[in-house]
Design a protein around this motif. Structure first.
Motif, PDB file in Angstrom:
ATOM      1  N   LYS A   1     -10.644 -28.660   3.949  1.00  0.00           N
ATOM      2  CA  LYS A   1     -10.818 -28.124   2.558  1.00  0.00           C
ATOM      3  C   LYS A   1      -9.241 -27.423   1.216  1.00  0.00           C
ATOM      4  CE  LYS A   1     -14.801 -26.065   4.040  1.00  0.00           C
ATOM      5  NZ  LYS A   1     -15.335 -24.844   4.646  1.00  0.00           N
ATOM      6  N   GLY A   2      -8.402 -27.235   2.342  1.00  0.00           N
ATOM      7  CA  GLY A   2      -7.110 -27.594   1.995  1.00  0.00           C
ATOM      8  C   GLY A   2      -6.275 -26.022   2.302  1.00  0.00           C
ATOM      9  N   THR A   3      -5.252 -25.726   1.901  1.00  0.00           N
ATOM     10  CA  THR A   3      -4.373 -24.705   2.434  1.00  0.00           C
ATOM     11  C   THR A   3      -3.360 -23.733   2.016  1.00  0.00           C
ATOM     12  OG1 THR A   3      -3.491 -26.669   4.062  1.00  0.00           O
ATOM     13  CG2 THR A   3      -2.300 -25.250   3.961  1.00  0.00           C
ATOM     14  N   ASN A   4      -3.937 -22.567   2.202  1.00  0.00           N
ATOM     15  CA  ASN A   4      -3.440 -21.535   1.683  1.00  0.00           C
ATOM     16  C   ASN A   4      -2.579 -20.986   1.790  1.00  0.00           C
ATOM     17  OD1 ASN A   4      -3.466 -17.829   0.524  1.00  0.00           O
ATOM     18  ND2 ASN A   4      -4.193 -19.200  -0.853  1.00  0.00           N
ATOM     19  N   VAL A   5      -0.900 -20.937   1.155  1.00  0.00           N
ATOM     20  CA  VAL A   5       0.061 -19.794   1.616  1.00  0.00           C
ATOM     21  C   VAL A   5       0.447 -18.789   1.322  1.00  0.00           C
ATOM     22  CG1 VAL A   5       2.899 -19.993   2.362  1.00  0.00           C
ATOM     23  CG2 VAL A   5       0.355 -22.019   2.976  1.00  0.00           C
ATOM     24  N   THR A   6       0.385 -17.450   1.473  1.00  0.00           N
ATOM     25  CA  THR A   6       0.974 -16.339   0.756  1.00  0.00           C
ATOM     26  C   THR A   6       1.920 -15.594   1.832  1.00  0.00           C
ATOM     27  OG1 THR A   6      -1.613 -15.892   0.436  1.00  0.00           O
ATOM     28  CG2 THR A   6      -0.172 -14.235  -0.174  1.00  0.00           C
ATOM     29  N   ALA A   7       3.436 -15.507   0.770  1.00  0.00           N
ATOM     30  CA  ALA A   7       3.882 -15.309   1.122  1.00  0.00           C
ATOM     31  C   ALA A   7       4.844 -13.826   1.078  1.00  0.00           C
ATOM     32  CB  ALA A   7       5.226 -16.220   1.418  1.00  0.00           C
ATOM     33  N   VAL A   8       5.562 -13.334   1.565  1.00  0.00           N
ATOM     34  CA  VAL A   8       5.936 -12.172   0.217  1.00  0.00           C
ATOM     35  C   VAL A   8       7.567 -11.646   0.831  1.00  0.00           C
ATOM     36  CG1 VAL A   8       5.832  -9.403   0.613  1.00  0.00           C
ATOM     37  CG2 VAL A   8       3.789 -10.426   0.289  1.00  0.00           C
ATOM     38  N   LYS A   9       8.520 -11.286  -0.336  1.00  0.00           N
ATOM     39  CA  LYS A   9       9.776 -10.776  -0.111  1.00  0.00           C
ATOM     40  C   LYS A   9       9.510  -9.150  -0.770  1.00  0.00           C
ATOM     41  CE  LYS A   9      13.931 -12.426   1.329  1.00  0.00           C
ATOM     42  NZ  LYS A   9      14.250 -12.010   2.665  1.00  0.00           N
ATOM     43  N   TRP A  10      10.219  -8.049   0.447  1.00  0.00           N
ATOM     44  CA  TRP A  10      10.610  -7.287  -0.327  1.00  0.00           C
ATOM     45  C   TRP A  10      11.796  -7.234  -0.557  1.00  0.00           C
ATOM     46  CZ3 TRP A  10       5.943  -4.978  -0.862  1.00  0.00           C
ATOM     47  CH2 TRP A  10       4.796  -5.289   0.732  1.00  0.00           C
ATOM     48  N   LEU A  11      10.983  -6.182  -1.896  1.00  0.00           N
ATOM     49  CA  LEU A  11      12.449  -5.242  -3.278  1.00  0.00           C
ATOM     50  C   LEU A  11      13.666  -4.856  -2.219  1.00  0.00           C
ATOM     51  CD1 LEU A  11      14.464  -6.497  -5.767  1.00  0.00           C
ATOM     52  CD2 LEU A  11      13.144  -4.227  -6.319  1.00  0.00           C
TER      53      LEU A  11
ATOM     54  N   LEU B   1       1.487  -1.171  -0.110  1.00  0.00           N
ATOM     55  CA  LEU B   1      -0.157   0.173  -0.020  1.00  0.00           C
ATOM     56  C   LEU B   1       1.248   1.280   0.374  1.00  0.00           C
ATOM     57  CD1 LEU B   1      -2.474  -0.758   2.856  1.00  0.00           C
ATOM     58  CD2 LEU B   1      -3.116  -0.310   0.164  1.00  0.00           C
ATOM     59  N   ASN B   2       1.959   0.919   0.398  1.00  0.00           N
ATOM     60  CA  ASN B   2       2.720   1.897   1.102  1.00  0.00           C
ATOM     61  C   ASN B   2       3.903   2.576  -0.249  1.00  0.00           C
ATOM     62  OD1 ASN B   2       4.582   0.378   0.879  1.00  0.00           O
ATOM     63  ND2 ASN B   2       4.672   1.215   3.335  1.00  0.00           N
ATOM     64  N   GLY B   3       3.324   1.355  -1.880  1.00  0.00           N
ATOM     65  CA  GLY B   3       4.251   1.710  -2.800  1.00  0.00           C
ATOM     66  C   GLY B   3       5.889   0.648  -2.926  1.00  0.00           C
ATOM     67  N   LYS B   4       6.097   0.606  -1.845  1.00  0.00           N
ATOM     68  CA  LYS B   4       6.995  -0.630  -2.065  1.00  0.00           C
ATOM     69  C   LYS B   4       6.532  -1.665  -2.999  1.00  0.00           C
ATOM     70  CE  LYS B   4       6.621  -2.400   2.532  1.00  0.00           C
ATOM     71  NZ  LYS B   4       7.305  -2.889   3.525  1.00  0.00           N
ATOM     72  N   ARG B   5       8.083  -2.085  -3.211  1.00  0.00           N
ATOM     73  CA  ARG B   5       7.939  -3.288  -4.403  1.00  0.00           C
ATOM     74  C   ARG B   5       8.638  -4.330  -3.939  1.00  0.00           C
ATOM     75  NH1 ARG B   5      11.092  -2.950  -9.362  1.00  0.00           N
ATOM     76  NH2 ARG B   5      10.369  -3.908 -10.825  1.00  0.00           N
ATOM     77  N   GLY B   6       8.245  -5.458  -4.394  1.00  0.00           N
ATOM     78  CA  GLY B   6       8.151  -6.999  -3.656  1.00  0.00           C
ATOM     79  C   GLY B   6       7.465  -8.383  -4.543  1.00  0.00           C
ATOM     80  N   ILE B   7       7.322  -9.401  -4.342  1.00  0.00           N
ATOM     81  CA  ILE B   7       7.812 -10.500  -4.878  1.00  0.00           C
ATOM     82  C   ILE B   7       6.375 -11.377  -4.220  1.00  0.00           C
ATOM     83  CG2 ILE B   7       9.243 -12.647  -4.348  1.00  0.00           C
ATOM     84  CD1 ILE B   7       9.598 -12.832  -7.159  1.00  0.00           C
ATOM     85  N   LYS B   8       5.873 -11.470  -4.162  1.00  0.00           N
ATOM     86  CA  LYS B   8       4.333 -12.624  -4.251  1.00  0.00           C
ATOM     87  C   LYS B   8       4.897 -14.042  -4.739  1.00  0.00           C
ATOM     88  CE  LYS B   8      -0.247 -11.424  -3.713  1.00  0.00           C
ATOM     89  NZ  LYS B   8      -1.207 -10.656  -3.367  1.00  0.00           N
ATOM     90  N   ILE B   9       3.960 -14.893  -3.204  1.00  0.00           N
ATOM     91  CA  ILE B   9       4.401 -16.618  -3.654  1.00  0.00           C
ATOM     92  C   ILE B   9       2.677 -17.371  -3.007  1.00  0.00           C
ATOM     93  CG2 ILE B   9       5.636 -19.001  -3.270  1.00  0.00           C
ATOM     94  CD1 ILE B   9       7.470 -17.422  -2.622  1.00  0.00           C
ATOM     95  N   ILE B  10       2.355 -17.490  -3.228  1.00  0.00           N
ATOM     96  CA  ILE B  10       0.535 -17.524  -3.327  1.00  0.00           C
ATOM     97  C   ILE B  10       0.568 -18.917  -3.757  1.00  0.00           C
ATOM     98  CG2 ILE B  10      -1.806 -17.554  -3.269  1.00  0.00           C
ATOM     99  CD1 ILE B  10      -1.784 -14.794  -4.815  1.00  0.00           C
ATOM    100  N   ALA B  11       0.616 -19.908  -2.793  1.00  0.00           N
ATOM    101  CA  ALA B  11       0.471 -21.851  -2.735  1.00  0.00           C
ATOM    102  C   ALA B  11      -1.391 -21.969  -2.522  1.00  0.00           C
ATOM    103  CB  ALA B  11       1.421 -22.212  -2.014  1.00  0.00           C
ATOM    104  N   ASP B  12      -2.038 -22.685  -3.127  1.00  0.00           N
ATOM    105  CA  ASP B  12      -3.197 -22.874  -3.356  1.00  0.00           C
ATOM    106  C   ASP B  12      -3.668 -24.813  -3.147  1.00  0.00           C
ATOM    107  OD1 ASP B  12      -5.631 -21.645  -2.293  1.00  0.00           O
ATOM    108  OD2 ASP B  12      -5.160 -19.985  -3.697  1.00  0.00           O
TER     109      ASP B  12
END
Lengths: 138, 402, 140
Positions: free
Chosen positions: C128-138, C72-83
């Motif tokens: 039901k299942g698992t959702n993992v969301t992970a972020v690493k900032w640049l 939200l503050n404009g930082k860039r990063g990479i996001k991984i979503i495992a479902d």
């Protein structure tokens, strides 16, 4: 014999080049290859060379751990070398420190270690000739 | 009447306050984003048709998010999505638009969009409606601090808002209408503006959020961020361009200052990190790394990297980490050191930690930190002797063994 | 197999061991292209690898999405979503504890991955299942 990894005998050392991407089925094959080579050459030290590996997840950790246990059962020892710095950093942060597995800086150190181990081994054989018999059965 | 009006308002206000309570820190997934986007587009369409006001549209989206029991978005996020939707309507790549316009307010964009579409809708509706539409449009564009304009195929001003007219030194927008950039700006700029607008009219594509320079009447150079789009008549023919321009000089200057500061800080950090993680090759295959000062996560990482590089460079088999100069050893520092030691081990070097004072030893035991695998020595000298012994080197003094 | 991929988003269906290496390689490359240093790109690749393996082991099949992310503050990063729609993780707290595993692994997967990333969320429902969301900032 270069798939999936290639093994090479060097004195008492068995040099194993671990492939860049190691997959489940290949692990079994590679491990079998290592165990057979230990038996064939009477190797006392198995050097797993990781210099080709750039992504080392916990699956690799498990591979190293189980391989070293199996190799131990055959009276030999696993050492590792060639881990890149960024790979080490990631492993350590992941919490994967491979306790009980020795690492060496390069092939020279691996050879020095294997020579000192085989001196101990020979010494052991002189005093207790029945110990550690890994004669070739083929 | 008033009561009814308040009743309706209350519902909105309630929705807004509810939406605000949502966790905004959770990331937004595409499978969630796209249905939301659809609602947003509908809401935006209704706004343009005058059926719903922008606040109402945003509230509707927030409600949609709640109804769908999405684990997210708050009101802010809805606005964010609204902003993307506005860009999406302009036919732009959503992500690229978000990149360019990350700092833009959502409502402003929507208002601009409203203005643009309202402008292209001129010519439809009855006289009275038209007059009303014109009036609303006028009020809208004049209320905006950004510059909004329409030009014909020859890049002559058809319409511009008050903010833009004032920037150009005119009392009212009427003074500018009918003129082109060659009348208003230095030739070098006018040529550039004309080329951009020709390109937009010929390609029919929107040019979003690009930066350009301009000059004020007083000759002051300003940085602007512009979005220009083709203006079409009811049959879809390009009859000119519409544009929105924002003065970003202050932001640019702030960024530039920030960049310079960051450069200085980075240079200093580099210098400090080199100073703070020195590697000293003592003799064959032994290196010493004296650590002075506190160790936090960032520095711990520098230490680890520097040590691994040093081991490689000097083919070290033994690394001595001297922590005499580390004032506080707590469980955090102990853990950092432990990771560094493990890393060195995986590289093929043994680590000896020296300079472990009574106090440090006490802390390590009291905190239950397991350093059983770590070789420690009281001071650097003792550590060195141990290292040499480990390598099979014996120190002799005047023929006597030490 | 690698599914459809936009320029700023990678989408993988994970159903075979080969998908593990495909996804982590592509994720690593994306991280490098975005400007991540080698060490951080390696960490991102390892996390993708861990999550993909978890999907294979526990759920047999699932998806991994890797994409650019902006805070939200404009930082860039990479996001991984495992479902996945697998069995879910019954004891999430335990699963995040170092050394815990139900599959004979080293048990570092989830807790370790969490350490390698800046942000890490798990949502799991048994059956039901698992959702993992992970972020690493640049740039932190």
């Amino acid at each position: 014999m270069d798939s999936p990894g290639s093994t090479q005998k060097l004195e008492n050392l068995l040099l194993v080049a671990v492939p860049r991407d190691l997959m489940d089925d290949e692990v079994i094959e590679l491990r079998r290859e290592i165990l057979q080579a230990i038996r064939r050459h009477g190797s006392q030290v198995v050097l797993l060379d990781f210099s080709r590996v750039d992504i080392c997840d916990s699956f690799f950790g498990r591979f190293i751990y189980t391989t070293s246990k199996m190799v131990e059962l055959m009276g030999a020892k696993v050492i590792i070398s060639g881990l890149q710095d960024v790979v080490i950093e990631t492993m350590v942060e992941l919490g994967m420190t491979l306790p009980g597995v020795d690492a060496v800086l390069d092939l020279d150190d691996a050879l020095a270690l294997s020579r000192s181990l085989s001196r101990q081994y020979n010494h052991l054989n002189e005093t207790a000739p029945t110990g550690g018999d890994i004669a070739d059965e083929e | 009447m008033l009561k009814q009006w308040l009743e309706n308002r209350r519902e909105e206000l309630l929705a807004i306050s509810l939406a605000f309570e949502h966790d905004q820190s959770e990331p937004l997934d595409d499978s969630v984003l796209y249905p939301l986007l659809e609602t947003t587009l509908t809401a935006a369409g209704q706004t343009l048709d005058g059926k719903v006001n922008p606040t109402r549209a945003a509230v509707k989206i927030a409600q949609h998010a709640q109804d769908a029991r999405l684990p997210l978005p708050g009101f802010i996020h809805s606005l964010d999505v609204l902003r993307r939707a506005a860009q999406y309507l302009l036919g732009q790549d959503v992500h690229a638009a978000a990149d360019q316009l990350a700092w833009m307010g959502a409502l402003n964009d929507l208002l601009f969009l409203t203005a643009q579409v309202a402008a292209t809708m001129l010519g439809s509706g009855t006289e009275a409606e038209l007059a009303e539409e014109r009036h609303r449009l006028r009020a809208l564009v004049d209320a905006l601090p950004d510059f909004v304009f329409m030009k014909d195929r020859d890049s002559r001003f058809l319409l511009l808002n008050r903010a833009m007219a004032q920037f150009m030194g005119a009392e009212t927008p009427q003074e500018i209408i009918g003129k082109d950039d060659f009348d208003l700006f230095p030739e070098v700029l006018a040529v550039q503006y004309r080329a951009d607008e020709m390109e937009i009219m010929q390609s029919g594509r929107v040019k979003t959020g690009y930066e350009e320079q301009t000059v004020t009447r007083e000759g002051e150079i300003r940085w602007m961020q512009s979005t220009k789009a083709p203006l079409r008549d009811s049959s879809g023919n390009v009859i000119g361009v519409v544009g929105m321009v924002r003065d970003i000089t202050q932001i640019k200057q702030a960024h530039e200052r920030e960049r310079q500061q960051r450069q200085i800080i980075e240079a200093q950090q580099q210098a400090i990190s080199e100073l703070s993680t020195p590697i000293i090759p003592i003799m064959d295959r032994i290196i010493v790394m004296p650590l002075v000062g506190g160790i936090d996560t960032a520095r711990a990482r520098d230490i680890m990297r520097s040590l691994l590089a040093g081991i490689g460079q000097y083919r070290a088999r033994i690394a001595i980490l001297d922590i005499t100069g580390v004032p506080v050893v707590d469980s955090g520092v102990a853990q950092h050191l432990d990771r560094t030691i493990q890393a060195a081990r995986l590289k093929g070097a043994q680590t000896i930690v020296t300079g472990v004072s009574d106090a440090v030893a006490e802390i390590i035991i009291n905190l239950g930190i397991d350093w059983s695998g770590v070789e420690t020595e009281r001071d650097l000298q003792t550590g060195l002797v141990t290292a040499l012994e480990r390598l099979g080197v014996q120190l002799t003094r005047r023929g006597k063994r030490m | 197999m690698a599914g459809q991929s936009r320029k700023d988003q990678l989408h993988f269906t994970i159903q075979h061991v080969a998908d593990v290496s495909t996804s982590r390689r592509a994720g690593m490359q994306m991280a490098i292209n975005m400007g991540f240093a080698q060490a951080d790109a390696t960490k991102i690749a390892v996390v993708i690898s861990e999550l993909a393996r978890n999907i294979l082991i526990y759920a047999r099949t699932g998806t991994i999405i890797v994409k650019e992310h902006r805070g939200l503050n404009g930082k860039r990063g990479i996001k991984i979503i495992a479902d996945d729609n697998g069995p879910g993780i019954p004891f999430l707290d335990k699963a995040l504890t170092e050394g815990y595993t139900t599959s004979g692994g080293l048990g570092l997967g989830l807790s370790g991955s969490k350490r390698l990333m800046d942000e890490f969320y798990i949502h799991s429902e048994v059956g039901k299942g698992t959702n993992v969301t992970a972020v690493k900032w640049l740039n932190k």
